[in-house]
Design a protein around this motif. Structure first.
Motif, PDB file in Angstrom:
ATOM      1  N   PHE A  47       6.580  -3.693  30.363  1.00  0.00           N
ATOM      2  CA  PHE A  47       5.354  -3.481  29.596  1.00  0.00           C
ATOM      3  C   PHE A  47       4.382  -4.644  29.814  1.00  0.00           C
ATOM      4  CE2 PHE A  47       2.823  -4.340  25.816  1.00  0.00           C
ATOM      5  CZ  PHE A  47       2.150  -3.137  25.671  1.00  0.00           C
ATOM      6  N   GLU A  77       2.831  -4.388  33.230  1.00  0.00           N
ATOM      7  CA  GLU A  77       1.883  -3.254  33.296  1.00  0.00           C
ATOM      8  C   GLU A  77       0.566  -3.625  32.614  1.00  0.00           C
ATOM      9  OE1 GLU A  77       3.959   0.001  31.453  1.00  0.00           O
ATOM     10  OE2 GLU A  77       5.446  -0.022  33.076  1.00  0.00           O
ATOM     11  N   ARG A  78       0.688  -4.386  31.525  1.00  0.00           N
ATOM     12  CA  ARG A  78      -0.495  -4.719  30.718  1.00  0.00           C
ATOM     13  C   ARG A  78      -1.323  -5.840  31.357  1.00  0.00           C
ATOM     14  NH1 ARG A  78      -4.211  -5.801  28.309  1.00  0.00           N
ATOM     15  NH2 ARG A  78      -4.772  -5.678  26.085  1.00  0.00           N
ATOM     16  N   TRP A  79      -0.639  -6.862  31.935  1.00  0.00           N
ATOM     17  CA  TRP A  79      -1.364  -8.041  32.439  1.00  0.00           C
ATOM     18  C   TRP A  79      -1.167  -8.305  33.931  1.00  0.00           C
ATOM     19  CZ3 TRP A  79       0.863  -8.421  27.439  1.00  0.00           C
ATOM     20  CH2 TRP A  79      -0.064  -8.517  26.407  1.00  0.00           C
TER      21      TRP A  79
END
Ligand code: NAD
Length: 197
Positions: free
Chosen positions: A19, A22-24
């Motif tokens: 996660f 994927e986010r950063w």
């Protein structure tokens, strides 16, 4: 942003690492901080209690290191893993903390070994070992333990003359994840006001 993660659940740790990336897009730093410190005298320490402490404090560090390094090793930009140890990783502590002391010695070992294995992938691994810092968790724990005349001074005194704060420890973690420590890996830094000197 905060997300929930149980470090004793490897799938959960893997999903959290995925996660984050994927986010950063990338992972520069990962801090294995979760820890538990139940106080149980050795004579009453059953296998389940020992396993519970090691599942969080030791295997949890391995799980975090595994998932962070899986992602970091593909980045190639130099990343850092920090393991929160304790002065209990260097010596014995208050009565009742056998599992905790054992698990924090394990954290120093994991730190050393993962530093060796991950250096070729451009990943540094450092430990930070605080002495007593008043936090939500240990104040709750202390409330349930009968006060012993000499145990509190042993945990709280230091040559610097005060107890540590969360900010004192965060500064050392910041040093570890920054380029200021670029020639360091495998060490566990005592953040204890000199108490273990
Ligand atoms: N406060 C101190 O005096 C002191 C001294 C030396 C080392 N440490 C270490 O610092 C770290 C933080 O401790 P703290 O004093 O802030 O305690 P704390 O209890 O306030 O915080 C510990 C955190 O770990 C979390 N946690 C427990 N089990 C977990 C699990 N299975 N998965 C995910 N998270 C989990 C708790 O929810 C809590 O937020 C620990 O590793 C502890 O051993 C603390």
């Amino acid at each position: 942003m905060g997300i929930e993660m149980d470090v004793t659940d490897s799938d959960n740790v893997r999903r959290s690492a995925d996660f984050a990336v994927e986010r950063w897009d990338r992972l520069d730093a990962w801090v294995n901080n979760a820890g538990v410190f139940p106080s149980v005298p050795i004579a009453q320490m059953d296998d389940a209690m020992w396993d519970k402490v090691f599942a969080v404090n030791a295997r949890g560090v391995l799980a975090g290191t595994r998932e962070a390094s899986r992602i970091m090793s593909t980045g190639g930009h130099g990343s850092v893993i920090v393991n929160i140890c304790s002065t209990a990783g260097f010596r014995g502590s208050a009565p009742g903390l056998a599992a905790y002391v054992g698990s924090k010695h394990a954290v120093r070992g994991i730190t050393r070994q993962s530093a060796m294995e991950l250096a070729p992938h451009g990943i540094r691994v450092l430990g930070v070992a605080p002495s007593y810092v008043p936090t939500e968790g240990n104040q709750l724990a202390a409330a349930g333990v009968p006060v012993q005349e000499d145990s509190v001074p042993l945990m709280m005194t230091s040559p610097i003359g005060r107890i540590g704060t969360p900010d004192d420890i965060a500064r050392v973690v910041f040093f570890c994840v920054s380029d200021l420590s670029m020639f360091m890996t495998g060490s566990t830094l005592l953040a204890d006001g000199g108490a273990t000197a």
